[in-house]
Design a protein around this motif. Structure first.
Motif, PDB file in Angstrom:
ATOM      1  N   ILE A  75      22.916  14.793  25.125  1.00  6.73           N
ATOM      2  CA  ILE A  75      22.912  14.702  26.590  1.00  6.73           C
ATOM      3  C   ILE A  75      21.482  14.535  27.107  1.00  6.73           C
ATOM      4  O   ILE A  75      21.236  13.787  28.056  1.00  6.73           O
ATOM      5  CB  ILE A  75      23.587  15.943  27.206  1.00  6.73           C
ATOM      6  N   LEU A  76      20.523  15.202  26.471  1.00  7.29           N
ATOM      7  CA  LEU A  76      19.139  15.133  26.933  1.00  7.29           C
ATOM      8  C   LEU A  76      18.473  13.807  26.608  1.00  7.29           C
ATOM      9  O   LEU A  76      17.382  13.527  27.112  1.00  7.29           O
ATOM     10  CB  LEU A  76      18.330  16.296  26.346  1.00  7.29           C
ATOM     11  N   ILE A  77      19.105  12.968  25.796  1.00  4.56           N
ATOM     12  CA  ILE A  77      18.563  11.641  25.499  1.00  4.56           C
ATOM     13  C   ILE A  77      18.864  10.664  26.636  1.00  4.56           C
ATOM     14  O   ILE A  77      18.100   9.741  26.885  1.00  4.56           O
ATOM     15  CB  ILE A  77      19.159  11.110  24.173  1.00  4.56           C
ATOM     16  N   ILE A  78      19.946  10.883  27.364  1.00  6.83           N
ATOM     17  CA  ILE A  78      20.399   9.954  28.397  1.00  6.83           C
ATOM     18  C   ILE A  78      19.515  10.092  29.644  1.00  6.83           C
ATOM     19  O   ILE A  78      19.394  11.187  30.195  1.00  6.83           O
ATOM     20  CB  ILE A  78      21.879  10.227  28.756  1.00  6.83           C
ATOM     21  N   PRO A  79      18.902   8.988  30.091  1.00  5.01           N
ATOM     22  CA  PRO A  79      18.030   9.068  31.271  1.00  5.01           C
ATOM     23  C   PRO A  79      18.805   9.506  32.521  1.00  5.01           C
ATOM     24  O   PRO A  79      19.992   9.253  32.649  1.00  5.01           O
ATOM     25  CB  PRO A  79      17.525   7.631  31.439  1.00  5.01           C
ATOM     26  N   ILE A  80      18.153  10.155  33.422  1.00  8.64           N
ATOM     27  CA  ILE A  80      18.651  10.682  34.694  1.00  8.64           C
ATOM     28  C   ILE A  80      19.642  11.826  34.447  1.00  8.64           C
ATOM     29  O   ILE A  80      19.521  12.888  35.062  1.00  8.64           O
ATOM     30  CB  ILE A  80      19.296   9.601  35.595  1.00  8.64           C
ATOM     31  N   VAL A  81      20.580  11.645  33.545  1.00  8.25           N
ATOM     32  CA  VAL A  81      21.558  12.698  33.237  1.00  8.25           C
ATOM     33  C   VAL A  81      20.825  13.917  32.690  1.00  8.25           C
ATOM     34  O   VAL A  81      21.195  15.057  32.996  1.00  8.25           O
ATOM     35  CB  VAL A  81      22.613  12.188  32.226  1.00  8.25           C
ATOM     36  N   ASN A  82      19.774  13.687  31.891  1.00  3.25           N
ATOM     37  CA  ASN A  82      19.064  14.811  31.295  1.00  3.25           C
ATOM     38  C   ASN A  82      18.436  15.712  32.355  1.00  3.25           C
ATOM     39  O   ASN A  82      18.517  16.932  32.267  1.00  3.25           O
ATOM     40  CB  ASN A  82      18.022  14.331  30.285  1.00  3.25           C
ATOM     41  N   ILE A  83      17.836  15.118  33.372  1.00  4.09           N
ATOM     42  CA  ILE A  83      17.202  15.925  34.415  1.00  4.09           C
ATOM     43  C   ILE A  83      18.251  16.697  35.209  1.00  4.09           C
ATOM     44  O   ILE A  83      18.085  17.880  35.508  1.00  4.09           O
ATOM     45  CB  ILE A  83      16.354  15.035  35.343  1.00  4.09           C
ATOM     46  N   VAL A  84      19.359  16.031  35.529  1.00  2.00           N
ATOM     47  CA  VAL A  84      20.437  16.694  36.268  1.00  2.00           C
ATOM     48  C   VAL A  84      20.993  17.858  35.458  1.00  2.00           C
ATOM     49  O   VAL A  84      21.183  18.970  35.977  1.00  2.00           O
ATOM     50  CB  VAL A  84      21.549  15.677  36.625  1.00  2.00           C
ATOM     51  N   MET A  85      21.223  17.635  34.166  1.00  2.00           N
ATOM     52  CA  MET A  85      21.792  18.691  33.329  1.00  2.00           C
ATOM     53  C   MET A  85      20.807  19.840  33.133  1.00  2.00           C
ATOM     54  O   MET A  85      21.215  21.008  33.076  1.00  2.00           O
ATOM     55  CB  MET A  85      22.223  18.123  31.971  1.00  2.00           C
ATOM     56  N   LEU A  86      19.506  19.545  33.062  1.00  3.84           N
ATOM     57  CA  LEU A  86      18.529  20.632  32.950  1.00  3.84           C
ATOM     58  C   LEU A  86      18.551  21.514  34.192  1.00  3.84           C
ATOM     59  O   LEU A  86      18.440  22.733  34.091  1.00  3.84           O
ATOM     60  CB  LEU A  86      17.129  20.070  32.715  1.00  3.84           C
ATOM     61  N   PHE A  87      18.708  20.897  35.376  1.00  5.56           N
ATOM     62  CA  PHE A  87      18.821  21.705  36.588  1.00  5.56           C
ATOM     63  C   PHE A  87      20.118  22.512  36.599  1.00  5.56           C
ATOM     64  O   PHE A  87      20.132  23.673  37.016  1.00  5.56           O
ATOM     65  CB  PHE A  87      18.727  20.822  37.841  1.00  5.56           C
ATOM     66  N   ILE A  88      21.211  21.917  36.139  1.00  2.00           N
ATOM     67  CA  ILE A  88      22.491  22.637  36.102  1.00  2.00           C
ATOM     68  C   ILE A  88      22.407  23.806  35.132  1.00  2.00           C
ATOM     69  O   ILE A  88      22.824  24.924  35.440  1.00  2.00           O
ATOM     70  CB  ILE A  88      23.640  21.677  35.722  1.00  2.00           C
ATOM     71  N   TRP A  89      21.883  23.557  33.928  1.00  2.21           N
ATOM     72  CA  TRP A  89      21.786  24.624  32.938  1.00  2.21           C
ATOM     73  C   TRP A  89      20.765  25.682  33.336  1.00  2.21           C
ATOM     74  O   TRP A  89      20.950  26.866  33.075  1.00  2.21           O
ATOM     75  CB  TRP A  89      21.404  24.058  31.579  1.00  2.21           C
ATOM     76  N   GLY A  90      19.696  25.266  33.984  1.00  3.66           N
ATOM     77  CA  GLY A  90      18.638  26.203  34.323  1.00  3.66           C
ATOM     78  C   GLY A  90      18.928  27.075  35.526  1.00  3.66           C
ATOM     79  O   GLY A  90      18.495  28.223  35.585  1.00  3.66           O
TER      80      GLY A  90
END
Length: 91
Positions: free
Chosen positions: A33-48
């Protein structure tokens, strides 16, 4: 004394149920998931900052490193552009 041991056992059982250990497969999916551009930043905010998640500290640390890198990049490019423009004005 028996009641104290029962309370300690219940606490240990509750700890085992609430601690979500991530498997190797979970981490592989996370990295995918963290390899995919834009999705990685969104998911980091969701997880964080979302619901409690085993990835919370990793996500927050990654966001902090991203912010540090962006600030350093802006400073670097600012210095480079300032040097380039100052050399053009000297002619």
């Amino acid at each position: 004394m028996d009641s104290l041991e029962k309370v300690q056992e219940q606490r240990y059982d509750n700890f085992e149920k609430t601690s979500n250990e991530m498997t190797v497969g979970d981490w592989l999916i996370t990295m995918l998931i963290l390899i995919i551009p834009i999705v990685n930043i969104v998911m980091l905010f969701i997880w964080g900052f979302g619901n409690p998640d085993p990835r919370r500290n990793y996500a927050r640390a990654s966001l902090i490193w991203m912010a540090i890198c962006i600030v350093l990049m802006l400073i670097f490019y600012g210095v480079v552009f300032a040097f380039i423009f100052s050399s053009f004005n000297s002619y």
